[in-house]
Design a protein around this motif. Structure first.
Motif, PDB file in Angstrom:
ATOM      1  N   LEU A  64       0.837  -1.203   0.000  1.00  0.00           N
ATOM      2  CA  LEU A  64       0.000   0.000   0.000  1.00  0.00           C
ATOM      3  C   LEU A  64       0.870   1.251   0.000  1.00  0.00           C
ATOM      4  CD1 LEU A  64      -2.795   1.290   0.176  1.00  0.00           C
ATOM      5  CD2 LEU A  64      -2.672   1.066   2.661  1.00  0.00           C
ATOM      6  N   LEU A  65       1.920   1.256   0.813  1.00  0.00           N
ATOM      7  CA  LEU A  65       2.835   2.401   0.846  1.00  0.00           C
ATOM      8  C   LEU A  65       3.490   2.607  -0.516  1.00  0.00           C
ATOM      9  CD1 LEU A  65       4.343   4.539   2.621  1.00  0.00           C
ATOM     10  CD2 LEU A  65       6.106   2.788   2.983  1.00  0.00           C
ATOM     11  N   THR A  66       3.866   1.515  -1.163  1.00  0.00           N
ATOM     12  CA  THR A  66       4.491   1.597  -2.486  1.00  0.00           C
ATOM     13  C   THR A  66       3.532   2.199  -3.502  1.00  0.00           C
ATOM     14  OG1 THR A  66       5.888  -0.318  -2.025  1.00  0.00           O
ATOM     15  CG2 THR A  66       5.557   0.266  -4.336  1.00  0.00           C
ATOM     16  N   LEU A  67       2.267   1.806  -3.449  1.00  0.00           N
ATOM     17  CA  LEU A  67       1.282   2.333  -4.391  1.00  0.00           C
ATOM     18  C   LEU A  67       1.030   3.821  -4.159  1.00  0.00           C
ATOM     19  CD1 LEU A  67      -1.337  -0.577  -4.452  1.00  0.00           C
ATOM     20  CD2 LEU A  67       0.260   0.087  -6.275  1.00  0.00           C
ATOM     21  N   VAL A  68       0.979   4.224  -2.898  1.00  0.00           N
ATOM     22  CA  VAL A  68       0.723   5.632  -2.580  1.00  0.00           C
ATOM     23  C   VAL A  68       1.842   6.524  -3.111  1.00  0.00           C
ATOM     24  CG1 VAL A  68       0.546   7.293  -0.684  1.00  0.00           C
ATOM     25  CG2 VAL A  68      -0.714   5.138  -0.569  1.00  0.00           C
ATOM     26  N   TYR A  69       3.081   6.054  -3.020  1.00  0.00           N
ATOM     27  CA  TYR A  69       4.229   6.862  -3.435  1.00  0.00           C
ATOM     28  C   TYR A  69       4.843   6.362  -4.744  1.00  0.00           C
ATOM     29  CZ  TYR A  69       4.097   9.198   1.060  1.00  0.00           C
ATOM     30  OH  TYR A  69       3.704   9.952   2.137  1.00  0.00           O
ATOM     31  N   LEU A  70       4.025   5.698  -5.570  1.00  0.00           N
ATOM     32  CA  LEU A  70       4.519   5.135  -6.818  1.00  0.00           C
ATOM     33  C   LEU A  70       5.116   6.196  -7.735  1.00  0.00           C
ATOM     34  CD1 LEU A  70       4.727   2.442  -8.341  1.00  0.00           C
ATOM     35  CD2 LEU A  70       2.518   2.968  -9.408  1.00  0.00           C
TER      36      LEU A  70
END
Length: 284
Positions: A189-195
């Motif tokens: 989820l963190l990766t998707l938010v800061y993709l």
């Protein structure tokens, strides 16, 4: 009730403290000297830790199933994410001092709630250590970033919770493996938010993997193994040796200056540790 420290507990605790200092150094080195962003570092660190622990669990004699729980996993993720973003703004030694100062506060408050009452000497040690942290954060030319400081305090509170949840775990490897595996959905989820902000390079990826597999994954198993022989006060106190190790390593390897403010704050914090470790808690 006081805990008598055995040679095994002391050895495991020393190894864990070296691993914790290594985490601060690797994170700061990655975010300072490479192109990797904080979200990518956090996610890869947790993934590498999960894979290493899963592999160790399945390779050991008798194998075993993962255990752990979602509360510990959530605390672990908050610690790791806030840790990475804080080190965008802090030197290795300053960050480690704030981190483990918050750890001490959270664990000592828990000990108090559990009727592990501090003696006068322990209370003095706690006040001395807390005063050192407050002095470090006071405004001034050498004061650390407020944003970085608050993030690192949050990270420390989360790590304190993770440590407390790990006390009395019967199988540290299985518990750590399960906790790390459960952080993967949070990391995704963190990766998707800061993709849109992602960036990395080979050195940054290497530091993240080393942090996750060695100083985090294996280091936390060692720490969980040591916790059974430590009281809440002892567990909180010994971790405050990490900032000195991190500051010295940051100065030698990263060229980071050791300010007078950090030196004085460290003396106060370590003086508090000495008082806390020499005193006995009062059990009601």
């Amino acid at each position: 009730m006081s805990h008598v420290l055995t040679v095994r507990t002391l050895f495991l605790t020393a190894l864990a403290m070296l691993a914790f200092a290594g985490n601060s150094l690797l994170c700061r080195l990655a975010l300072k000297a490479t192109r990797i962003d904080a979200a990518s570092f956090t996610s890869l660190r947790l993934l590498a830790g999960a894979l290493m622990l899963w592999l160790l669990l399945h390779l050991r004699q008798g194998g075993g199933r993962v255990s752990g729980n979602w509360r510990s996993a959530a605390a672990l993720f908050v610690y790791a994410a806030a840790f990475s973003y804080a080190y965008l703004h802090l030197d290795a030694g300053t960050g480690a001092l704030l981190l483990f100062g918050a750890v001490q506060i959270s664990m000592l408050v828990y000990g108090f709630i559990q009727s592990e009452r501090p003696s006068q000497q322990q209370s003095l040690g706690f006040v001395l250590a807390l005063g050192g942290l407050i002095a470090l954060l006071l405004p001034g030319a050498s004061a650390p970033s407020l944003t970085g400081g608050l993030l690192m305090l949050l990270s420390g509170l989360a790590w304190g919770m993770y440590s407390l949840l790990g006390r009395g775990v019967s199988d540290p490897l299985a518990a750590s493996a399960g906790n790390f595996l459960r952080t993967i959905p949070f990391a995704l989820l963190l990766t998707l938010v800061y993709l849109h902000r992602q960036s990395w390079d080979a050195p940054g990826l290497t530091y993240a993997v080393l942090s996750g597999a060695l100083t985090s994954g294996i280091g936390y198993v060692i720490w969980y193994s040591a916790l059974g022989g430590l009281s809440a006060f002892q567990a909180a106190s010994v971790q405050l040796s990490v900032p000195i190790l991190a500051a010295l390593a940051g100065s030698l390897l990263l060229g980071e200056a050791i300010s007078l403010r950090l030196v004085l704050a460290s003396i106060a914090v370590l003086g508090g540790i000495a008082l806390l470790l020499r005193a006995k808690a009062i059990r009601r």
